[in-house]
Design a protein around this motif. Sequence first.
Motif, PDB file in Angstrom:
ATOM      1  N   LYS A 169       0.805  -1.220   0.000  1.00 37.91           N
ATOM      2  CA  LYS A 169       0.000   0.000   0.000  1.00 37.91           C
ATOM      3  C   LYS A 169       0.842   1.276   0.000  1.00 37.91           C
ATOM      4  N   VAL A 170       2.177   1.179   0.034  1.00 35.39           N
ATOM      5  CA  VAL A 170       2.978   2.397   0.203  1.00 35.39           C
ATOM      6  C   VAL A 170       3.242   3.133  -1.108  1.00 35.39           C
ATOM      7  N   GLY A 171       3.090   2.470  -2.247  1.00 41.11           N
ATOM      8  CA  GLY A 171       3.260   3.136  -3.539  1.00 41.11           C
ATOM      9  C   GLY A 171       4.674   3.655  -3.758  1.00 41.11           C
ATOM     10  N   GLY A 172       4.808   4.603  -4.675  1.00 39.58           N
ATOM     11  CA  GLY A 172       6.097   5.219  -4.958  1.00 39.58           C
ATOM     12  C   GLY A 172       7.034   4.312  -5.738  1.00 39.58           C
ATOM     13  N   ASP A 173       8.304   4.732  -5.786  1.00 39.29           N
ATOM     14  CA  ASP A 173       9.329   3.987  -6.497  1.00 39.29           C
ATOM     15  C   ASP A 173      10.251   3.359  -5.455  1.00 39.29           C
ATOM     16  N   PRO A 174      10.172   2.061  -5.238  1.00 38.80           N
ATOM     17  CA  PRO A 174      10.936   1.435  -4.155  1.00 38.80           C
ATOM     18  C   PRO A 174      12.446   1.607  -4.302  1.00 38.80           C
ATOM     19  N   ALA A 175      12.927   1.739  -5.498  1.00 40.76           N
ATOM     20  CA  ALA A 175      14.383   1.863  -5.693  1.00 40.76           C
ATOM     21  C   ALA A 175      14.876   3.243  -5.274  1.00 40.76           C
ATOM     22  N   ARG A 176      13.972   4.230  -5.227  1.00 40.37           N
ATOM     23  CA  ARG A 176      14.385   5.618  -5.017  1.00 40.37           C
ATOM     24  C   ARG A 176      13.863   6.217  -3.711  1.00 40.37           C
ATOM     25  N   ASP A 177      12.628   5.877  -3.340  1.00 39.40           N
ATOM     26  CA  ASP A 177      11.935   6.571  -2.250  1.00 39.40           C
ATOM     27  C   ASP A 177      12.220   5.963  -0.881  1.00 39.40           C
ATOM     28  N   LEU A 187       6.515  -8.053  13.429  1.00 39.28           N
ATOM     29  CA  LEU A 187       5.943  -7.521  12.183  1.00 39.28           C
ATOM     30  C   LEU A 187       6.930  -6.601  11.473  1.00 39.28           C
ATOM     31  N   GLY A 188       7.575  -5.721  12.238  1.00 43.06           N
ATOM     32  CA  GLY A 188       8.529  -4.790  11.644  1.00 43.06           C
ATOM     33  C   GLY A 188       9.710  -5.522  11.018  1.00 43.06           C
ATOM     34  N   GLN A 189      10.193  -6.569  11.704  1.00 42.07           N
ATOM     35  CA  GLN A 189      11.306  -7.355  11.160  1.00 42.07           C
ATOM     36  C   GLN A 189      10.886  -8.084   9.887  1.00 42.07           C
ATOM     37  N   SER A 190       9.670  -8.639   9.904  1.00 46.22           N
ATOM     38  CA  SER A 190       9.152  -9.302   8.694  1.00 46.22           C
ATOM     39  C   SER A 190       9.069  -8.299   7.555  1.00 46.22           C
ATOM     40  N   ALA A 191       8.568  -7.096   7.868  1.00 48.10           N
ATOM     41  CA  ALA A 191       8.408  -6.072   6.838  1.00 48.10           C
ATOM     42  C   ALA A 191       9.751  -5.645   6.261  1.00 48.10           C
ATOM     43  N   LEU A 192      10.772  -5.581   7.103  1.00 54.45           N
ATOM     44  CA  LEU A 192      12.097  -5.194   6.616  1.00 54.45           C
ATOM     45  C   LEU A 192      12.617  -6.218   5.599  1.00 54.45           C
ATOM     46  N   ALA A 193      12.492  -7.494   5.939  1.00 59.67           N
ATOM     47  CA  ALA A 193      12.945  -8.547   5.014  1.00 59.67           C
ATOM     48  C   ALA A 193      12.135  -8.522   3.718  1.00 59.67           C
ATOM     49  N   LEU A 194      10.821  -8.330   3.851  1.00 55.73           N
ATOM     50  CA  LEU A 194       9.965  -8.309   2.663  1.00 55.73           C
ATOM     51  C   LEU A 194      10.215  -7.064   1.815  1.00 55.73           C
ATOM     52  N   ALA A 195      10.460  -5.924   2.484  1.00 53.72           N
ATOM     53  CA  ALA A 195      10.724  -4.687   1.745  1.00 53.72           C
ATOM     54  C   ALA A 195      11.944  -4.867   0.846  1.00 53.72           C
ATOM     55  N   ARG A 196      12.972  -5.502   1.381  1.00 52.03           N
ATOM     56  CA  ARG A 196      14.168  -5.770   0.568  1.00 52.03           C
ATOM     57  C   ARG A 196      13.810  -6.634  -0.637  1.00 52.03           C
ATOM     58  N   LEU A 198      11.084  -6.884  -2.112  1.00 55.21           N
ATOM     59  CA  LEU A 198      10.242  -6.136  -3.044  1.00 55.21           C
ATOM     60  C   LEU A 198      11.012  -4.989  -3.701  1.00 55.21           C
ATOM     61  N   GLY A 199      12.288  -4.862  -3.389  1.00 54.33           N
ATOM     62  CA  GLY A 199      13.129  -3.869  -4.070  1.00 54.33           C
ATOM     63  C   GLY A 199      13.246  -2.536  -3.383  1.00 54.33           C
ATOM     64  N   HIS A 200      12.757  -2.415  -2.123  1.00 55.20           N
ATOM     65  CA  HIS A 200      12.906  -1.147  -1.396  1.00 55.20           C
ATOM     66  C   HIS A 200      14.375  -0.976  -1.006  1.00 55.20           C
ATOM     67  N   ALA A 201      15.007   0.040  -1.564  1.00 52.44           N
ATOM     68  CA  ALA A 201      16.441   0.227  -1.365  1.00 52.44           C
ATOM     69  C   ALA A 201      16.758   1.141  -0.197  1.00 52.44           C
TER      70      ALA A 201
END
Length: 357
Positions: A169-177, A187-196, A198-201
């Motif tokens: 739901k966060v939108g934007g450009d994961p490589a840049r934003d 939950l936060g630890q799970s999200a950190l691993a998943l964010a990576r 999904l390409g969140h840099a």
Amino acid sequence: MKRYAVTEFGRPLCTLVEDDPVPRGTEVVVALERCGVCHTDLHLREGHYDLGGGKRLSLAERGVSPPLTLGHEILGRIAAAGPEAGEVGAGRRVLVYPWIGCGSCHRCRDGEENLCAAGRCLGVHRPGGFAEQVVVPHPRYLIDVEGLDPSAAAPLACSGLTAYSALRKVGGDPARDWLLLVGAGGLGQSALALARALGHARVAVADTAPDKRARAAALGADLVLDPADPAARDALLRLESGLSAAIDFVGTAGTAGFALDALRRGGRFVVVGMFGGEIALSLPLLPLRALTLAGSYVGNLGELRDLVALVRAHGLTLVETETVPLARAEDAMRRLAGGTVAGRIVLAHGGQPAHGG
Ligand SMILES: [Zn+2]
Ligand SMILES: [Zn+2]
């Protein structure tokens, strides 16, 4: 078969012995191998949610009443299927999607069963996974998890899905934003691993607890902050191109205020945590800052399928697990309530429980 059920709100689980279920229509019976124990199970056992300020959300008023077989992180093998279930592949190891809706409203037909107003969720409205066998109403709720570690895979159905759906739901450009995760618990630890994955840099993590900040740093967060430190907000405001989105896995007035203050214009704020509280919002600032506020509640069936595929493709382990026998469900609940559990307790039945790390 045995089930471990709430027979009276606020009381320990009771062991009930009954005949094995016989599937009807499209139903499928899953022989339990693993079931995660979630904080929601504690609330369900108590019979209410604390909304803060002395307010309570009563489950009895929402159609949830004992006997109640808890457990919504269900994984097992297909044991039997009803005459209309089709070819289900007996013996196949599956993860069960528990957030089942009425099946006929617009939300359900749009594939958003978790948002159905007449939900029939497993482990809430229907018997869940604190049992040797679980009846699933249709094979479409079963996801193949052959080859994955069963103790690690079971919590994907709730904690993993909750983190994943919020990230979607966060939108934007994961490589840049820049993305901020508030709360570095499970939950936060799970999200950190998943964010990576999904390409969140660029991922920042904020938590008031030093040990959780250290854990987030060890897991590779790009920026780790203490929200109680006045310099933390300034650090976020100084980020190149600003903070694009924040997910609040805690959900207090303090955490929400911290995240909202730090967002750039056009930013998105997603609330997941339900610790409780209220915030005052300046309405003119919503358009002036072009903010988007959202809540995220578990996730839909399509997201759980995508999540399992992502976990498989990247070989991810989202949360540490400790596996204990199903018959010790009450003991597991008590430990979770006592706050001494580091990761996820997963109940195991059939075969030798493996101690996951
Ligand atoms: Zn849960
Ligand atoms: Zn529905």
